[in-house]
Design a protein around this motif. Structure first.
Motif, mmCIF file in Angstrom:
data_model
loop_
_atom_site.group_PDB
_atom_site.id
_atom_site.type_symbol
_atom_site.label_atom_id
_atom_site.label_comp_id
_atom_site.label_asym_id
_atom_site.label_seq_id
_atom_site.Cartn_x
_atom_site.Cartn_y
_atom_site.Cartn_z
ATOM 1 N N GLU A 1 -29.019 3.132 -10.543
ATOM 2 C CA GLU A 1 -27.713 2.976 -9.917
ATOM 3 C C GLU A 1 -27.055 4.330 -9.688
ATOM 4 N N ILE B 1 -34.158 -3.670 -8.067
ATOM 5 C CA ILE B 1 -32.851 -2.997 -8.119
ATOM 6 C C ILE B 1 -32.847 -1.786 -7.204
ATOM 7 N N LYS C 1 -25.922 -0.020 -0.210
ATOM 8 C CA LYS C 1 -25.294 1.283 -0.039
ATOM 9 C C LYS C 1 -24.100 1.184 0.914
ATOM 10 N N ARG D 1 -30.413 -1.472 -4.275
ATOM 11 C CA ARG D 1 -29.501 -0.319 -4.247
ATOM 12 C C ARG D 1 -29.384 0.218 -2.831
ATOM 13 N N ASP D 2 -30.501 0.292 -2.155
ATOM 14 C CA ASP D 2 -30.466 0.787 -0.777
ATOM 15 C C ASP D 2 -29.761 -0.198 0.147
ATOM 16 N N LYS E 1 -24.985 -8.668 -7.736
ATOM 17 C CA LYS E 1 -24.906 -7.346 -7.105
ATOM 18 C C LYS E 1 -24.968 -7.434 -5.578
ATOM 19 N N ASP F 1 -21.230 -0.257 -0.945
ATOM 20 C CA ASP F 1 -20.677 0.741 -1.862
ATOM 21 C C ASP F 1 -19.962 1.859 -1.096
ATOM 22 N N GLU G 1 -28.673 6.891 -8.949
ATOM 23 C CA GLU G 1 -29.590 7.579 -8.044
ATOM 24 C C GLU G 1 -30.253 8.787 -8.705
#
Length: 2019
Positions: free
Chosen positions: A1360, A1429, A1437, A1433-1434, A1582, A1440, A1362
């Motif tokens: 998370e 994950i 993005k 995460r990508d 998430k 976020d 990175e």
């Protein structure tokens, strides 16, 4: 026992002077009237020192309780009035006069004295009589001494040193004025008796001289010795005590110097001798006084005899001088002084004189001391004469200068003296001399006494008899002392503590290292153990043990390499005085036997004599006590001996007779001798009894010696038992008695023998008129009894001068001829004599050992019980006195077998009926009265708790005696046949009656009470104490009946209870179980008895059927070598028993063999003889038993014992025998394998077997033909070899714990009851071990999972943040390596060190593989999660970034607003108003620019998708949608492709039906499991919810349904099935998806998220307004940004910690899956919700998950404040510390590297990347220009962080805890993942879930308890009747069939595995292992079940009444009992 001399120089402040003056240290005179105040620390060591009481003080101690009486006695002794009769009575007075010292303690015998007063007074008396009293006088009033007084006197005397009674005289006084003495009362008589009858009666007119004379004679009787006191109570700090602790010798060594005085220079510095002694001109007044000399700080006593030696060498007084030297001193060494190089003739003569006077033995104590004048002359000794002198003295010498003043030389001399003393085994010369003289001169003294008597007789007149009596008394006293000394010396050599330290049976019956040795020789210290070992093995060579000697210690040194020796002079060589070991040095074999006999307690004596009898040895009949010479008849020792013989009646028919030997009426022939005879009497007797065996030990036997200590006066007895053959020497049983020693010295024994004998045989050299024996022989000659005189000096053949009197000469005659003459003569005498002898009659004439109080009480108690059995036969006894083990017990046993072996057509109702009948029988048993016989047994056991062994032994003896059936000689043949018929009937119906039957009755009383659960009304104590009695008996050496042979049943409840008590008393000991199998009467019990000294019943017929077990203790030394504490010996009845002929012999034998083999760690297979057919029968039984063990995974071992082999030494024959045996075993294996349906081609496939080492060949048991044949010694050696083989096997075995043995017995018996052993055996030990392994496995797997969760959390944070962009398996394995290694180590230790290691080893490899698989799965799953994950995460993005953009926009705009409002900072209201307006406008803009995240409606989406797929689905169909997980049957959702047989169980009476639902249910379960994983992989918390999730789920389910239909040949699904399945799965997942989506929405919806940030931004806005620095504001922004990551991290960490806590402390979740299931079932019972039950039955995995979630939720709620909150607080604290530390280290990093705030931020986020999801990107939009003051930044964080933490902590609550957590990290989900990774396969019949904790495990599915198959809806065909059958009982029914799903071929239920598929994978044992819980459930929810299945429990499925007795509480308790 050697006396020891007092130590010179020891006496210090307490020393008393003998001359009446003060000693050098100022000690007051002995005669002083001053009181002696002895300090408590005084310790005196008194030693016996030979003195002449006439020439030194005679020290007398007066003890009494009357001051006046004691004073009167003292005055008489001293002849004065010095004793103060008015002095305080507690004062110890001392007076001395005329070499007599009297110490008066007139109060010591007063009964009121305390122990301390007694001890203090005794100490004073001993102190004042230092170095010890010669006489202790007890002053007693002869008519006023009570029992209490007697006890007190004995208590006082016991406070004195040992042997006090030998020095004690009783002096009785009387109060009356009568001159004639009054009669002494009983108490005084007992005291006198203990004092060896030393008694003086003091009358009113008794003269003083008479008393003095008696005291002096008494002192002379003890040879002037005084009382020895090695230790007395006192301080531990005394000098002697300190010396003893340092290992110092208690007294100095004493040496005597002889030789040339010219070789010595006496002067003041002479270290050894000092100044020259004054010379004595005469020797009349000379005294030999040892001179204490100190050499190198050690004292040595020196007696200088050099001057005396020269002056008195040829004087007549030399004898007196030598006597004085030897009698008054303990000499350790002789030093012969010679001048070096100047050896004179006088020196040679002196040494010869020394040898002549002191005997040859003196040379081993002599050292030559060569003195020199100058150093030059001291170098070498080359004189051949000197060398010859040295050779005589064993080469011992020392050289020193003649002045003897060189310290080094003297120190070396002392060392050599000590070395000489040690070489002689620390024996003193004087000790050796006295013992030698006594043994050599005893006979001579006896002869002299007789000669003196004869001389006096001829020369004296009327006083002849008085003088003779005096002489005889004096001789007897001397002889008694002589015997006492020899006895002590013998006991010392044999390492026996004495007769008062009794040896016990347990001392010899334990397994020791010595007991495994097989040797014909041993050291003296091992002689007792070796003798007893051989005797217990019935090895008659026990009397022929050779004693090993150390050559250096017992042989004079030889110099074979002497080049100067004259090799040609034979006379010189043969006359050399080197005798080697004297024959008198040997310990006589009979002394060994009698020493053990005297030192043994009653039980060991009895065992010894029983074994001696078995060895065909003569037995001790009359035994003199070595101390008192009182004769005792050891009748007790004969009680267990029976004699059997055969004889012919008048019809020439052979009659067999068996009698207890003590009751046997036989003629008796007595043998005795007078004087010394040249022929051996014992040898002659042997030729009459058995010429091939030494029944009586004689002088020519191996090991015999001239000296024997304990045999003189002993009478031995042996019986000749005829065999009914013409070769018998005597036609009837005849007793032979042998009086050892000269009969003239043993009048009492002679009198008894001659009176009781039928024939007297006397040996003597020749008749002499003046011989003492003349009168006795004359009387015998005149007696009417036959007399046979054997003259050793006469050559004549047998003559009969007058009728009945015979004379036979022995001189120069052939032994066989004499023996035959004597035999014929005795037969002639016996034919004329009608007198008989019976052992018990002897007790009327002499003291019997059974007069002992304990023995007497035991006999009386046993006799009282036996009186109840009078005039009753065995059958009547059992019926009337043992009702509990009679018909009721046999009925119960039979019912139990029927219960376990159901007949065809039996249903559960029939099983229930049998159980009810069994309970009724138990109630009848319980209601039966305890008979008077058993009540009396209980009473006697309680009354004789301390000496119950005597009671039990007596009872056993009496019962055994009652069992023996003996036809009399004069029985008519018809009567005999009738009695034999009766005997056969009794044998069949009742067998025997013994102690085991009483214990069996007690066992049944216990079982009945245990079953009914209450005490019997007539039982005076709680029934639970009964097993304790049996356990105590077992520990004491009694066997316990394991299998009742009469009922052929194992009383499992009783045996288990006894073993439980045994464990309580001994601890859970490890035992090695040794069992034995063999045909009847093949010598099994005899073999075990010989091997371990046991006493299993042995007889030609079977006394009791069944099996017995007995404990053999392993010694402590052996426990270190073996893996167990006891050997449990299991003896069994014989196979192929005659009693079972015509019965089910084969079945019974198979049952017994299987039980015994399964129980034993090692089984002895006993084969008797060489009959091939017999061998084949027994081998087939044995092989089948071992084959069964292999199938059920038990691994016993076996040894074959082939007995009665004709030639065991023939190697080739033995090899051939082994080959044939192995062939037979292989053949039998193939046959047995067919019966047991097992693959085995040869015996080695079945069991590990070494044909070379595991087959033993035994010689014949008897050496000759019974009944007179002794056991064969070769047989005994075979036994010993077998014993070593057994121990070799045992050392490799782990044995069995007692607690496991209990389970093994139960398992074996339960399986045997079911007949089909292999299919019924439940290995409880294996099950228990596996459960333990499962628990460990659970912990190991949890450690791996827990460690991986930590790793996953750390990597998740880094992803998370990175910090990492890829996760590899190698990285995860590396992280997990440490934990993995710890788990591997723990596994290795568990499998190697656990108590069940030998059982666990079978699963080691599979579990190691499983742990590796788990580890790989964990790594693989974690990698998959983390990679997901990474992908997500990508994907998020953008979300976020948008979120960060909004935050940064708000931040910048609020900053701009603050700058505009700087001048209004004091107006807070205005600032707030402006900020609110700004915030509302900004939020509206953000909402307008972004799409809000909506709430989801999952079920709406599901319906939408399903409607698209099935457009034809009717409207409202969803309203009727059913939960697919709870439907009772799936048949309505399938279409069968062809006609399907629903008939599953079929018989001619009824069928049961079952649908093909298992496949469907298993399919559904798997689909649910996979969709759950799929939903978790969506990571909705998430990524948010999307309708595509439902689409993916639906597509997956559709794909699985299609695949399933393709492989199914029986059916296909309807559309409704798919719709309901998707709907049910999504409906169940709805809550989880909704919760996760809410978490996503709360975190990412702008409206919600921004609103949560309002207060944070206002705070920053305020700080800008008030002019805060950029660094301060940036610090606060960082703290605000950390808030969410901190909260998330704390929740996750707390969740993991909480999971650990729950795993440890929550009772339902801290074990394995079985324990969890038990708690689930308890909860279900408490809730009583049928719907939940059905969910548990049909959806067990879901129910488990639900239960775990509820338990976790409850735990969090209940423990939140005490457990959860503190954990969260602690985790917050730790995070705060890490953040502050990271800030500080980042500041330092910037300062070192001269960086800016960017570098600080980078360092700060990197340090926290492991623990927080927080990175630089979270602050990417925040401008931090001007915030370069890193110190200030750190300070701001340090100040603001606590407030942030407090705010987070304040929001913690129970509702938020689980909501705030992602599902992946919730404790309940973690635990579900842990516990549900197991097997979920359900029984195809009852739906019980397999209990294996490993998914996809190896081996069969199994469950501890099945349940009623009706719970899964199985019902009878063509009816609506649900079945009540339980799987385990159903598979035992031979008449039940079922059709496997999709098959038209019916399969017997008992062969259910043959149906294949799911059926073949299940192991269902045929037994009655059922859980009452499910019976209660069926009854409680009968109506609910009937409603659920729309069927009823009626007809054949009616619920048995027995099920209805269980309450809910019973059901719950059954879970604790069985799970």
């Amino acid at each position: 026992m050697a006396e020891r001399e007092g130590r010179p120089g020891v006496r210090k402040t307490g020393e008393r002077c003998l001359n009446g003056s003060k000693s050098r240290d100022g000690c007051p005179k002995i005669g002083s009237s001053s009181d002696l105040n002895l300090p408590d620390t005084v310790v005196q060591t008194f030693r016996t020192r030979p003195q002449s009481p006439m020439k030194s003080d005679l020290r007398i101690v007066l003890l009494g309780k009357n001051l006046a009486e004691n004073s009167r006695v003292g005055k008489l002794i001293l002849g004065n009035e010095k004793f103060d009769s008015k002095a305080p009575s507690d004062q110890v007075q001392t007076e001395r006069k005329m070499h007599k010292t009297v110490i008066n303690a007139p109060h010591l015998l007063q009964p009121h004295l305390s122990d301390n007063q007694i001890t203090e007074t005794v100490r004073k008396c001993l102190y004042l009589s230092d170095p010890g009293p010669h006489v202790i006088v007890l002053v007693l009033q002869q008519d006023q001494c009570s029992t209490k007084d007697q006890e007190h006197v004995e208590k006082v005397l016991n406070s004195f040193p040992n042997k006090v009674y030998e020095y004690t005289m009783v002096l009785t006084t009387q109060e009356s004025d009568s001159v004639e003495p009054a009669e002494v009362n009983g108490a005084v008589k007992e005291i006198i008796k203990k004092c060896f009858n030393s008694h003086y009666k003091l009358t009113k007119n008794s003269p003083s001289a008479d008393l003095k004379e008696n005291l002096e004679k008494f002192a002379q009787k003890n040879s002037g010795h005084y009382l020895i006191c090695d230790e007395f109570e006192g301080s531990d700090n005394s000098t002697e005590q300190q010396e003893r602790e340092r290992g110092h010798k208690k007294s100095p060594l004493t040496v005597a110097l002889f030789g040339n005085s010219a070789s010595i220079q006496f002067r003041h510095d002479n270290i050894l001798l000092g100044e020259e002694e004054y010379r004595f001109k005469t020797t009349d007044t000379s005294r030999i006084i040892p001179l204490p000399r100190e050499i190198a700080e050690h004292y040595i006593s020196v007696i200088n005899m050099t001057v005396r030696h020269e002056t008195e060498l040829n004087l007549d007084c030399v004898d007196h001088l030598i006597d004085q030297l030897v009698n008054e001193n303990e000499i350790h060494a002789f030093i012969f002084v010679v001048r070096l190089g100047q050896l004179t003739d006088a020196d040679k003569n002196s040494l010869e004189w020394l040898q002549r006077v002191f005997g040859d033995r003196v040379l081993q104590f002599v050292m030559i001391l060569f003195t020199y004048e100058t150093e030059e002359k001291s170098k070498t000794i080359k004189d051949p004469v000197l060398e010859q002198l040295l050779e005589k003295c064993g080469g011992r010498f020392h050289t020193c200068n003649k002045m003897m003043n060189n310290q080094s030389e003297m120190r070396d001399l002392r060392y050599k003296i000590e070395h000489l003393f040690n070489e002689n085994k620390q024996q003193r010369y004087t000790e050796i001399r006295r013992n030698f003289e006594k043994s050599e001169k005893a006979t001579d003294r006896s002869t002299i006494m007789k000669e003196n008597t004869q001389r006096i007789t001829t020369s004296m007149g009327k006083d002849t008899h008085k003088i003779i009596h005096v002489e005889e008394t004096r001789f007897k006293q001397d002889n008694a002392k002589e015997i006492d000394g020899k006895t002590k010396h013998l006991f010392n050599r044999l390492h026996l503590k004495g007769m008062h330290h009794k040896l016990r049976t347990a001392d010899f019956l334990q397994l020791t290292a010595h007991s495994l040795k097989s040797t014909e020789s041993c050291a003296e210290e091992e002689l007792i153990q070796t003798f007893m070992q051989k005797l217990l093995m019935m090895n008659y060579r026990a009397r022929y043990i050779h004693i090993e000697k150390n050559n250096e210690q017992h042989h004079t040194k030889q110099k074979d390499n002497d080049s100067n020796a004259d090799m040609g002079d034979i006379f010189k060589a043969m006359s050399f005085s080197n005798k080697g070991i004297s024959q008198s040095d040997r310990i006589h074999p009979m002394d060994v036997q009698m020493a053990v006999f005297h030192c043994a307690d009653g039980f060991l004596k009895q065992l010894m004599v029983t074994k001696l009898s078995q060895c065909q040895y003569a037995l001790p009949l009359l035994v003199p006590d070595p101390d008192t010479q009182q004769i005792e008849f050891p009748l007790w020792t004969f009680r267990q001996i029976n004699k059997s013989w055969k004889m012919k009646n008048t019809n020439n028919e052979i009659i067999s007779q068996t009698h207890p030997v003590y009751k046997t009426q036989t003629p008796m022939v007595s043998f005795f001798r007078f004087g010394s005879v040249s022929s051996s009497k014992s040898h002659l007797m042997n030729s009459l009894i058995n010429e091939k065996h030494n029944t009586f030990f004689h002088r020519n036997c191996p090991g015999s010696s001239r000296t024997r200590v304990l045999m003189d006066g002993v009478v031995e007895i042996a019986w000749f038992c005829p065999s009914g053959k013409n070769t018998d020497k005597f036609t009837d049983c005849v007793a032979f008695c042998n009086l050892h020693g000269d009969a003239g010295d043993h009048e009492k024994q002679l009198q008894i023998l001659t009176e009781m004998a039928s024939v007297n045989v006397v040996l003597l050299p020749q008749l002499q008129n003046n011989d003492k024996s003349t009168t006795i022989i004359q009387n015998l000659y005149r007696n009417r009894k036959p007399l046979i005189c054997l003259f050793t000096e006469d050559e004549s053949a047998v003559t009969e001068p007058i009728k009945g009197k015979y004379k036979i000469g022995l001189k120069d005659r052939n032994q066989s001829e004499v023996s035959e003459e004597l035999r014929r003569t005795i037969n002639d005498c016996l034919s004329e004599s009608s007198s008989t002898f019976r052992l018990e009659d002897l007790s009327k004439q002499i003291r019997v050992d059974e007069e002992d109080d304990d023995c007497k009480r035991g006999r009386e108690a046993a006799h009282q019980m036996m009186s109840l059995l009078e005039k009753k036969d065995l059958t009547e006894i059992k019926e009337s006195f043992l009702p509990h083990q009679g018909k009721l017990w046999h009925q119960w046993s039979q019912k139990n077998k029927e219960l376990h072996r159901p007949r065809a057509y039996e249903i559960e109702m029939d099983i229930s009926r049998k159980k009810t009948e069994m309970k009724n029988i138990r109630h009848q048993q319980h209601e039966s009265d305890i008979t008077t016989f058993i009540q009396l047994f209980f009473k006697q056991i309680q009354c004789h708790a301390e000496n119950k062994m005597y009671f039990l032994k007596w009872l056993e003896i009496f019962l055994t005696s009652k069992n023996i059936f003996v036809p009399h000689k004069n029985d008519k043949s018809e009567q005999l046949k009738v009695e034999q018929t009766d005997l056969k009937r009794i044998s069949e119906e009742a067998a025997t009656f013994g102690l085991e039957h009483i214990m069996r009755e007690i066992g049944q009383i216990y079982e009945s009470c245990s079953s009914v659960k209450k005490n019997k009304k007539d039982l005076q104590f709680d029934f639970s104490s009964l097993p304790s009695l049996a356990a105590k008996m077992m520990i004491s050496g009694f066997p316990l009946e394991l299998m009742d042979g009469d009922a052929a049943h194992v009383p499992v409840i009783w045996i288990s209870a006894v073993l439980d008590k045994l464990i309580q008393k001994l601890g859970d000991q490890r035992v090695f179980v040794l069992s034995v199998l063999g045909i009847q009467s093949s010598g099994k019990s005899t073999m075990l008895n010989a091997m371990f000294g046991l006493q299993f019943a042995v007889s030609a017929g079977r006394c009791t059927r069944g099996a017995f077990m007995q404990l053999v203790r392993v010694s402590d030394e052996m426990k270190t070598q073996m893996n167990f504490d006891y050997i449990l010996v299991v003896d069994t009845e014989g196979l192929r028993a005659l009693e079972l002929t015509g019965s089910s012999t084969r079945h019974h034998d198979n049952e017994l063999a299987t039980f015994v083999v399964g129980l034993g760690n090692l089984t002895l297979i006993n084969i008797f003889g060489e009959n091939p057919s017999e061998m084949q029968d027994i081998l087939q039984i044995v092989v089948q038993a071992f084959l069964r063990m292999k199938v059920v995974k038990l691994n016993p071992s076996c040894v074959f014992v082939h007995q009665n082999v004709s030639d065991v030494t023939a190697g080739e024959k033995n090899e051939e025998g082994r080959r044939r045996l192995l062939q037979t075993l292989d053949k039998m294996t193939k046959l047995a394998a067919k019966d047991e349906v097992c693959d085995a081609e040869c015996f080695s496939d079945v069991i590990k077997f070494d044909v070379q080492n595991d087959v033993k060949y035994f010689a014949h048991l008897w050496e000759g033909n019974p009944p007179m044949a002794p056991p064969n010694p070769n047989y005994c050696e075979n036994i010993q070899e077998l014993k070593r083989t057994i121990m070799s096997h045992a050392s490799k075995s782990h044995g069995t714990m007692l607690i496991d043995l209990k389970d093994r017995i139960k398992d074996l018996w339960e399986a045997l009851l079911n007949e089909r052993f292999v299919f019924s055996f439940r290995n409880s030990l294996e099950i228990s071990a596996y459960r333990k392994l499962e628990t460990k496995y659970s912990k190991w797997s949890w450690r791996l999972r827990s460690a991986m969760m930590e790793i996953e959390n750390k990597l998740h944070n880094k992803i998370e943040n990175e910090a990492i962009h890829e996760v590899e398996e190698t990285d995860l394995q590396s992280e997990l390596k440490t934990t993995s290694e710890e788990v591997e180590k723990s596994m290795s230790e568990f499998f190697e060190k656990d108590t069940d290691a030998d059982i666990l080893i079978q699963w080691k490899s599979s579990f190691e593989i499983k742990i590796k698989e788990i580890q790989e799965n964990i790594v693989r799953e974690t990698k998959k999660k983390l990679n997901e994950i990474l992908q997500q995460r990508d994907l998020k993005k953008m979300i976020d970034a948008q979120k960060t953009h909004h935050e940064n926009t708000l931040f910048e705009k609020s900053k701009e607003l603050a700058l505009k409002l700087k001048d209004k900072t004091n107006d807070e209201q205005t600032l707030k108003k402006e900020f609110d307006l700004f915030w509302e406008q900004s939020v509206k803009k953000i909402i307008r620019d972004t799409h809000p995240i909506k709430d989801n409606d999952i079920m709406r989406d599901v319906k939408h998708f399903l409607s698209d797929i099935y457009e034809s689905a009717p409207v409202g169909h969803w309203m009727e949608s059913k939960d697919i997980f709870s439907v009772p049957s799936y048949t309505q959702y399938v279409l069968f492709k062809k006609e399907f047989k629903e008939s599953v169980i079929n018989s001619s009476r009824y069928t049961q039906t079952l649908s093909p639902e298992d496949k469907i249910r298993n399919f559904i379960t798997d689909v649910v499991q996979q969709t759950d994983k799929m939903i978790q992989s969506f990571n909705i918390s998430k990524m948010g919810y999307n309708i595509s999730c439902i689409q993916q789920i639906t597509d997956y389910i559709k794909m699985r349904v299609t695949e399933h239909q393709k492989i199914s040949v029986e059916y296909e699904f309807k559309n409704e099935f798919f719709m309901y399945l998707v709907h049910s799965i999504c409906n169940r997942a709805e809550q989880m998806i909704s919760d996760q989506h809410k978490m996503f929405r709360d975190a990412n919806d702008p409206e919600i998220y921004v609103e949560k940030k309002r207060e944070e931004y206002y705070s920053i806005f305020q700080k800008y307004c008030h002019g805060a620095t950029s660094a301060a504001i940036f610090g606060e922004i960082i703290c605000q940004k950390l808030k969410d990551p901190i909260e998330q991290s704390v929740y996750k960490k707390t969740a993991r910690d909480l999971t650990d806590e729950i795993m440890k402390n929550c009772s339902s979740l801290n074990g394995n899956r079985s324990k969890l299931e038990k708690h689930i079932l308890k909860t279900l019972a408490e809730e009583e919700d049928c719907h939940k039950y059905m969910n548990y039955i049909y959806n067990p995995r879901d129910h488990f998950k639900s239960f775990i979630r509820n338990k976790v939720s409850q735990h969090i709620t209940d423990k939140f404040n005490v457990s959860v909150l503190p954990k969260m607080k602690e985790n917050i604290k730790l995070l705060q510390q890490k953040i502050i530390k990271a800030a500080h280290e980042s500041t330092e990093h910037v300062q070192v590297n001269r960086g800016d705030v960017g570098l600080w931020l980078k360092s700060f986020t990197q340090q926290l990347s492991d623990v927080l999801i927080f990175s630089e990107k979270d602050l990417s939009g925040v401008k931090h220009s001007g915030a370069d003051n890193c110190n200030l930044l750190e300070d701001v964080i340090r100040e603001e962080l606590p407030t942030i933490m407090s705010d987070i902590y304040g929001k913690f609550n129970t509702e938020a805890f689980l909501v705030k957590l992602d599902y992946t990290f919730r404790p309940d989900e973690i635990l579900i993942d842990h516990f549900c990774q197991c097997c979920w396969v359900q029984c195809p019949f009852c739906k019980t879930v397999c209990t294996n904790t490993i998914e996809n495990h190896h081996g069969d599915h199994s469950v501890a308890f099945h349940r009623s198959i009706g719970l899964s809806g199985i019902h009878y065909d063509n009816t609506c009747n649900l079945s009540t059958h339980i799987c385990t009982s159903a598979v035992g029914n031979s008449n039940l069939y079922f059709y496997p799903i999709g098959s038209e071929d019916k399969v017997p239920w008992k062969n259910y595995r043959t149906a294949g598929g799911v059926y073949a994978d299940w192991s269902i044992t045929s037994d009655l292992s059922e859980l009452p819980y499910w019976k209660w459930f069926v009854c409680r929810f009968q109506k609910d079940l009937e409603k659920y299945y729309m069927k009823t429990f009626e007809g054949s499925g009616v619920i048995p009444d027995e099920w209805r007795i269980y309450s809910k509480q019973d059901a719950i308790e059954s879970l604790d009992k069985y799970i």
